[in-house]
Design a protein around this motif. Structure first.
Motif, PDB file in Angstrom:
ATOM      1  N   VAL A 142       0.940  -0.884  -0.070  1.00 34.31           N
ATOM      2  CA  VAL A 142       0.213  -0.207  -0.135  1.00 34.31           C
ATOM      3  C   VAL A 142       1.189   1.155   0.179  1.00 34.31           C
ATOM      4  O   VAL A 142       2.247   1.444   0.106  1.00 34.31           O
ATOM      5  CB  VAL A 142      -1.112   0.070   1.531  1.00 34.31           C
ATOM      6  CG1 VAL A 142      -1.651  -0.777   1.410  1.00 34.31           C
ATOM      7  CG2 VAL A 142       0.303   0.317   2.435  1.00 34.31           C
ATOM      8  N   GLU A 143       0.127   2.380  -0.664  1.00 26.16           N
ATOM      9  CA  GLU A 143       1.048   3.589  -0.387  1.00 26.16           C
ATOM     10  C   GLU A 143       0.713   3.820   0.918  1.00 26.16           C
ATOM     11  O   GLU A 143       0.064   4.401   1.741  1.00 26.16           O
ATOM     12  CB  GLU A 143       0.515   4.454  -0.998  1.00 26.16           C
ATOM     13  CG  GLU A 143       0.760   4.603  -2.593  1.00 26.16           C
ATOM     14  CD  GLU A 143       0.771   5.129  -3.707  1.00 26.16           C
ATOM     15  OE1 GLU A 143       0.768   6.571  -3.058  1.00 26.16           O
ATOM     16  OE2 GLU A 143       0.121   5.106  -5.024  1.00 26.16           O
ATOM     17  N   PRO A 144       1.958   4.665   1.861  1.00 29.87           N
ATOM     18  CA  PRO A 144       1.854   5.172   2.920  1.00 29.87           C
ATOM     19  C   PRO A 144       0.836   6.434   3.078  1.00 29.87           C
ATOM     20  O   PRO A 144       0.928   7.272   2.228  1.00 29.87           O
ATOM     21  CB  PRO A 144       2.951   4.998   3.882  1.00 29.87           C
ATOM     22  CG  PRO A 144       4.478   4.240   2.043  1.00 29.87           C
ATOM     23  CD  PRO A 144       3.247   4.342   1.189  1.00 29.87           C
ATOM     24  N   LEU A 145       0.460   6.750   4.281  1.00 29.98           N
ATOM     25  CA  LEU A 145      -0.594   7.433   4.284  1.00 29.98           C
ATOM     26  C   LEU A 145       0.466   8.851   5.147  1.00 29.98           C
ATOM     27  O   LEU A 145       0.783   8.142   6.243  1.00 29.98           O
ATOM     28  CB  LEU A 145      -1.785   7.863   4.455  1.00 29.98           C
ATOM     29  CG  LEU A 145      -2.605   7.060   3.820  1.00 29.98           C
ATOM     30  CD1 LEU A 145      -4.335   7.264   4.935  1.00 29.98           C
ATOM     31  CD2 LEU A 145      -3.306   7.859   2.656  1.00 29.98           C
ATOM     32  N   CYS A 146       0.533   9.808   4.685  1.00 25.63           N
ATOM     33  CA  CYS A 146       1.180  10.952   5.628  1.00 25.63           C
ATOM     34  C   CYS A 146      -0.014  11.536   6.107  1.00 25.63           C
ATOM     35  O   CYS A 146      -0.370  12.451   5.718  1.00 25.63           O
ATOM     36  CB  CYS A 146       1.628  11.358   4.282  1.00 25.63           C
ATOM     37  SG  CYS A 146       3.207  10.962   3.745  1.00 25.63           S
TER      38      CYS A 146
END
Length: 159
Positions: free
Chosen positions: A25-29
């Motif tokens: 997954v794409e890490p959330l900031c």
């Protein structure tokens, strides 16, 4: 309750892996909903979980399991900042155990969402599903793993 000839519920009281999936997954900031691609993966995992439960003759647990899978995966995506999520469903000692591992320390905590809040009820729902189904939920490994246990339905003819 429907069971398949290959897996009647009474034979599922022994340990059995129902599904085990790992995905990137794409890490959330910061706070916010999961990215569209990752939200789609949550939906795919729900459908795979439902299919696997159906194959095991556990149709009676599909709705509860899909809710738990959705909430635990979404919680991992939104709150952990992880780049990889692992979903495991297994039969262990008379329970369906759903485990999500995000590998990021930080224990998931049950909080009461404000009445007008649009989110924040995921773990409340997981706790309610677990309690209503003779189970429990929790975290391990400093919060890098969140799990929910749901009691298997009694086999037909058993009480």
């Amino acid at each position: 309750m429907t069971t398949t000839a290959a897996h009647p519920v009474h034979t599922l009281l022994h340990d059995k892996v129902v599904m085990s999936e790992r995905f990137q997954v794409e890490p959330l900031c910061g706070a916010g909903p999961p990215r569209d691609n990752d939200a789609c993966r949550v939906g795919a995992m729900r459908r795979i979980a439902a299919t696997q439960l159906r194959l095991c003759g556990l149709d009676a647990l599909i709705d509860e399991a899909m809710l738990v899978v959705s909430e635990l995966l979404t919680n991992a995506l939104v709150h952990s900042g992880t780049s990889e999520v692992f979903l495991d469903m297994a039969i262990r000692k008379g329970f369906l155990v759903i485990t999500v591992i995000d590998g990021m320390p930080g224990a998931a905590k049950l909080k009461r969402a404000k009445e007008d809040a649009e989110s924040g009820r995921g773990l409340e729902l997981v706790a309610a599903v677990a309690e209503e189904n003779g189970g429990t939920w929790g975290t391990r490994d400093a919060g890098a793993e969140t799990w929910c246990r749901i009691e298997l339905p009694a086999a037909e003819g058993q009480s």
